[in-house]
Structures are given as structure tokens and as C-alpha cells.
Design an enzyme around this catalytic site. Structure first.
Site, PDB file in Angstrom:
ATOM      1  N   SER A  50     -10.837  26.826 -11.481  1.00 10.55           N
ATOM      2  CA  SER A  50      -9.867  26.612 -12.244  1.00 10.55           C
ATOM      3  C   SER A  50      -8.856  25.300 -11.985  1.00 10.55           C
ATOM      4  O   SER A  50      -8.629  24.451 -12.440  1.00 10.55           O
ATOM      5  CB  SER A  50      -8.438  27.529 -10.880  1.00 10.55           C
ATOM      6  N   LYS A  91      -5.680  25.001  -5.262  1.00 15.11           N
ATOM      7  CA  LYS A  91      -4.897  24.308  -5.731  1.00 15.11           C
ATOM      8  C   LYS A  91      -3.990  22.729  -5.909  1.00 15.11           C
ATOM      9  O   LYS A  91      -4.021  22.630  -5.423  1.00 15.11           O
ATOM     10  CB  LYS A  91      -3.544  25.341  -7.254  1.00 15.11           C
TER      11      LYS A  91
END
Length: 246
Positions: A50, A91
Site C-alpha cells: 500500500s 501509512k
């Protein structure tokens, strides 16, 4: 004993002392650098893709241990929260408490109405892939997105919850400074957030730690090499005349 020989022996003793100091100092720097690094940094293996292309699945990163209160926009953080799964995730922070996040204006993420340049996104893609409706980040919390916005399990997936997809600052364990394997080096500065209030974080001491370790290794090798080199230099060359003795 000739004056030349006495001079050579004097130089030899001084050289031996200096080489010993170099080895001792080198050991302190080398071992101290490793201990410093172990205290400040924690290695993590990134479980998903991601964050590509910044960080790939399976990459090993070095993350500085910090308190969640120190996190700023643009930071790539390691965090863990039960609502996102029971494992550390990586993230990028795009919003902090009080920020209004939306996507997209001219294909760009906006924070408090300001378009954010995000050069770290995958080539040929942009922030419009997230399709974020305007939302306000609750105080004391963070809005997190993956750099790979297409299908990333990030704050956009949790927008419908009571906290608008945000994560509490206390969930942050560390801030990623560099990709250690493959050796991609330090992460690029997230300059798109630099003009916002609070600016961006300064890199941790990783470069200084590495410099300390390398300097220590050089001193150890140089000090250890002095003895054999000096002994070889003092050895009479074949055919050279014997020194005149007093």
C-alpha cells in the site's frame, strides 16, 4: 646507539601510542553508534504494497521511536490499532486534528483548501483515486493514506466510522526514516506539506549514527594497520648500508 636509531624508536613509540588511541576511540564510536541506533530506531518489515513505490511489500525499514504527539503531516508512520487489524501498519499522515481533508481538486488532495503536491505517488496515478469527500479530522487524531491509493486499506476505508477514518496519535509507534533493504536510503522530504502550519518533521539522527559507525570502523582499521606498516617501513631494504653506530 646511533641518533637515527634513537629517533626511529622514539617515533615508533609515539606511533604505537597514537595507534592504540585510534583503536580505542574507534571501538567507542563503532559500538556506541550501534547502541545509539538500537535505542533510537526499530526495524520493521512492511507487510503490504500500500506504500509503493515509496516502500514495497517485504521491504525492511528503519523507524525512529517517537511519541504520537510529535507526528506531523507528511510523516510515514508505523502504527497499530485494533480497528485496522492486530498488526503494525505503515501509512502516510496527510492530516492532523482539525484539518479538513478532501479529494480532489485538479486531481490533487486538498488539506484545509490547499492543494498538496505528492511526487511520491505512483507514476501515472494521482490522489483522485481515493475519492475522499470533505471530512474533518477530530482533534488528537491522524488521517492516514497509503501512497498506492488504488485499493489501499487506509483512512478512506474507515470514513464511515465515528472518528471519520482517523487514528489516535497514541497508536503511532515510530516514524520511518529510511528503507534499509533494499538499500533505497532516506525517504524523500514530503515538501507538499511544508507550507502548512507546523511544517514538516526533520529527519532523525540516522545519518549521524551511520557516520559515527563508519568513522569508528575507519579508526579501528587504521590503528590496527599502523603496527605492520611501521614495522615494514623500518625494515632495512636489501642492499642498504648499515646505520653508523655511535
Amino acid at each position: 646507539m646511533s641518533r637515527t636509531r634513537r629517533t626511529d624508536e622514539g617515533h615508533g613509540r609515539v606511533g604505537s601510542v597514537l595507534s592504540g588511541i585510534a583503536v580505542a576511540l574507534g571501538c567507542v564510536l563503532f559500538l556506541g553508534g550501534f547502541v545509539w541506533g538500537a535505542i533510537v530506531y526499530q526495524p520493521y518489515t512492511v507487510p503490504t504494497d500500500s506504500m509503493t513505490p515509496t516502500i514495497g511489500a517485504g521491504d525492511r525499514v528503519l523507524a525512529q521511536r517517537i511519541d504520537g504527539s510529535e507526528v506531523k503531516r507528511g510523516d510515514v508512520v508505523v502504527f497499530q490499532t485494533n480497528s485496522w487489524g492486530d498488526l503494525p501498519l505503515v501509512k502516510r499522515v496527510v492530516g492532523v486534528g482539525g484539518d479538513e481533508i478532501a479529494c480532489c481538486t485538479d486531481g490533487k488532495l486538498t488539506v484545509n483548501g490547499k492543494q498538496i503536491d505528492e511526487p511520491y505517488l505512483p507514476a501515472g496515478k494521482n490522489a483522485s483515486l481515493t475519492g475522499i469527500k470533505s471530512t474533518t479530522v477530530p482533534e488528537g487524531r491522524l488521517f492516514l493514506l497509503g501512497d498506492e491509493r488504488n485499493g489501499s486499506l487506509d483512512s478512506t476505508v474507515h470514513l464511515g466510522d465515528s472518528e471519520h477514518g482517523s487514528v489516535e496519535r497514541g497508536a503511532v509507534q515510530a516514524r520511518v526514516d529510511a528503507v534499509a533493504w533494499p538499500m533505497d536510503g532516506m525517504l524523500a522530504k514530503p515538501t507538499g506539506f511544508e507550507a502548512l502550519p507546523g511544517g514538516i518533521s526533520r529527519p532523525g539522527p540516522l545519518n549521524l549514527i551511520l557516520t559515527t559507525v563508519v568513522a569508528g570502523a575507519v579508526l579501528v582499521l587504521a590503528g590496527a594497520a599502523y603496527g605492520p606498516i611501521a614495522k615494514r617501513a623500518r625494515r632495512p631494504r636489501a642492499g642498504a648500508p648499515e646505520p653508523v653506530r655511535a
